[in-house]
Design an enzyme around this catalytic site. Structure first.
Site, mmCIF file in Angstrom:
data_model
loop_
_atom_site.group_PDB
_atom_site.id
_atom_site.type_symbol
_atom_site.label_atom_id
_atom_site.label_comp_id
_atom_site.label_asym_id
_atom_site.label_seq_id
_atom_site.Cartn_x
_atom_site.Cartn_y
_atom_site.Cartn_z
ATOM 1 N N ASN A 42 17.297 89.196 29.007
ATOM 2 C CA ASN A 42 17.719 90.450 28.362
ATOM 3 C C ASN A 42 18.772 90.156 27.305
ATOM 4 O OD1 ASN A 42 19.428 89.892 30.629
ATOM 5 N ND2 ASN A 42 20.192 91.993 30.636
ATOM 6 N N ILE A 43 18.592 90.804 26.168
ATOM 7 C CA ILE A 43 19.482 90.603 25.017
ATOM 8 C C ILE A 43 20.008 91.980 24.621
ATOM 9 C CG2 ILE A 43 19.680 89.688 22.665
ATOM 10 C CD1 ILE A 43 18.757 87.537 24.675
ATOM 11 N N GLU A 44 21.284 92.195 24.890
ATOM 12 C CA GLU A 44 21.871 93.525 24.646
ATOM 13 C C GLU A 44 22.451 93.643 23.240
ATOM 14 O OE1 GLU A 44 24.521 94.230 27.970
ATOM 15 O OE2 GLU A 44 22.790 94.568 29.281
ATOM 16 N N CYS A 53 14.617 93.981 26.909
ATOM 17 C CA CYS A 53 14.532 93.530 28.299
ATOM 18 C C CYS A 53 13.893 92.148 28.396
ATOM 19 C CB CYS A 53 13.705 94.510 29.122
ATOM 20 S SG CYS A 53 14.504 96.104 29.375
ATOM 21 N N GLU A 55 11.600 90.885 30.494
ATOM 22 C CA GLU A 55 10.155 90.748 30.694
ATOM 23 C C GLU A 55 9.373 91.049 29.418
ATOM 24 O OE1 GLU A 55 12.353 92.824 32.003
ATOM 25 O OE2 GLU A 55 11.376 94.260 33.358
ATOM 26 N N CYS A 88 11.943 98.427 34.029
ATOM 27 C CA CYS A 88 12.300 99.770 33.546
ATOM 28 C C CYS A 88 11.045 100.492 33.034
ATOM 29 C CB CYS A 88 13.352 99.669 32.436
ATOM 30 S SG CYS A 88 12.685 99.178 30.840
ATOM 31 N N CYS A 91 9.429 99.031 29.858
ATOM 32 C CA CYS A 91 8.684 97.793 30.145
ATOM 33 C C CYS A 91 7.374 98.094 30.860
ATOM 34 C CB CYS A 91 9.532 96.839 30.978
ATOM 35 S SG CYS A 91 10.809 96.028 29.990
HETATM 36 N N1 THU Z 1 16.826 95.132 31.919
HETATM 37 C C1 THU Z 1 15.823 94.224 31.809
HETATM 38 O O1 THU Z 1 15.976 93.170 31.181
HETATM 39 N N2 THU Z 1 14.638 94.515 32.410
HETATM 40 C C2 THU Z 1 14.409 95.670 33.092
HETATM 41 O O2 THU Z 1 13.273 95.989 33.385
HETATM 42 C C3 THU Z 1 15.540 96.498 33.497
HETATM 43 C C4 THU Z 1 16.702 96.415 32.589
HETATM 44 C C5 THU Z 1 18.095 94.844 31.267
HETATM 45 C C6 THU Z 1 18.384 95.714 30.068
HETATM 46 C C7 THU Z 1 19.886 95.682 30.016
HETATM 47 O O3 THU Z 1 20.278 94.531 29.288
HETATM 48 C C8 THU Z 1 20.304 95.496 31.456
HETATM 49 O O4 THU Z 1 19.151 95.065 32.164
HETATM 50 C C9 THU Z 1 20.856 96.748 32.107
HETATM 51 O O5 THU Z 1 20.012 97.827 31.897
#
Ligand code: THU
Length: 132
Positions: A42-44, A53, A55, A88, A91
Site C-alpha cells: 500500500n502506497i499512501e 492498496c 493487492e 476493501c 479492491c
Molecule cells: N489497504 C490495502 O492496501 N488493502 C486493502 O484492501 C485495505 C486497505 C490499505 C490502504 C491504506 O493505505 C491502509 O490500508 C489503511 O486503509
C-alpha cells in the site's frame, strides 16, 4: 509454490509499504502460472484518495507486464493488523474483473490465515456484462 510460501513473499512486499498516515501496512504477491511473482504494497498519499492498496498494486503490476486473469494462479494479501485484513470495497470491485472468480486468495496477518476467492468475497458483482 505453496500458499505458505506465497504468504511469506507477500510479507516481503509489506516491508515496502508507504503508510505514514494509517500506519497500517499491507503487502500482496500474485503468483503467475509460469512462476513469476508480482509484488505490491500500500502506497499512501497526503491527499488520502490518492492511496493505492497493496493487492491492486500487485495485480496491476502483473497486468502491466501483459499477464491476464488466466495466467494468475494465486494471490496472497497480508497485513500487520490485529485481525486478517479483508480487501476493501474498491479492491473487490477491481479484482472481481481482473482475477478468475475461483482463484485462491490467501489472507493472513501472520497469526491467522484464510483462503477465499472473489466469488465468496464479492457476490452480486457489477461487471462488463451489465454494460452490453
Ligand atoms: N489497504 C490495502 O492496501 N488493502 C486493502 O484492501 C485495505 C486497505 C490499505 C490502504 C491504506 O493505505 C491502509 O490500508 C489503511 O486503509
Amino acid at each position: 509454490m505453496s500458499h505458505e510460501e506465497l504468504v511469506k513473499e507477500a510479507f516481503k512486499a509489506m516491508e515496502n509499504a508507504y503508510a505514514p498516515y494509517s500506519n497500517y501496512h499491507v503487502g500482496a504477491c500474485a503468483l503467475c502460472k509460469d512462476g513469476t511473482l508480482f509484488y505490491g504494497a500500500n502506497i499512501e498519499n497526503a491527499s488520502y484518495g490518492g492511496t493505492n492498496c497493496a493487492e491492486r498494486s500487485a495485480v496491476f503490476a502483473a497486468y502491466s507486464r501483459g499477464y491476464r486473469k488466466d495466467d494468475i494462479e494465486a494471490l496472497a494479501i497480508v497485513s500487520d493488523g490485529k485481525r486478517i485484513g479483508y480487501p476493501c470495497g474498491i479492491c473487490r470491485q477491481v479484482l472481481s474483473e481482473l482475477l478468475n472468480q475461483k482463484m485462491p486468495i490467501v489472507l493472513s496477518n501472520g497469526q491467522e490465515t484464510l483462503v477465499t476467492d472473489m466469488e465468496e468475497l464479492f457476490p452480486f458483482q457489477f461487471s462488463s456484462e451489465d454494460l452490453d
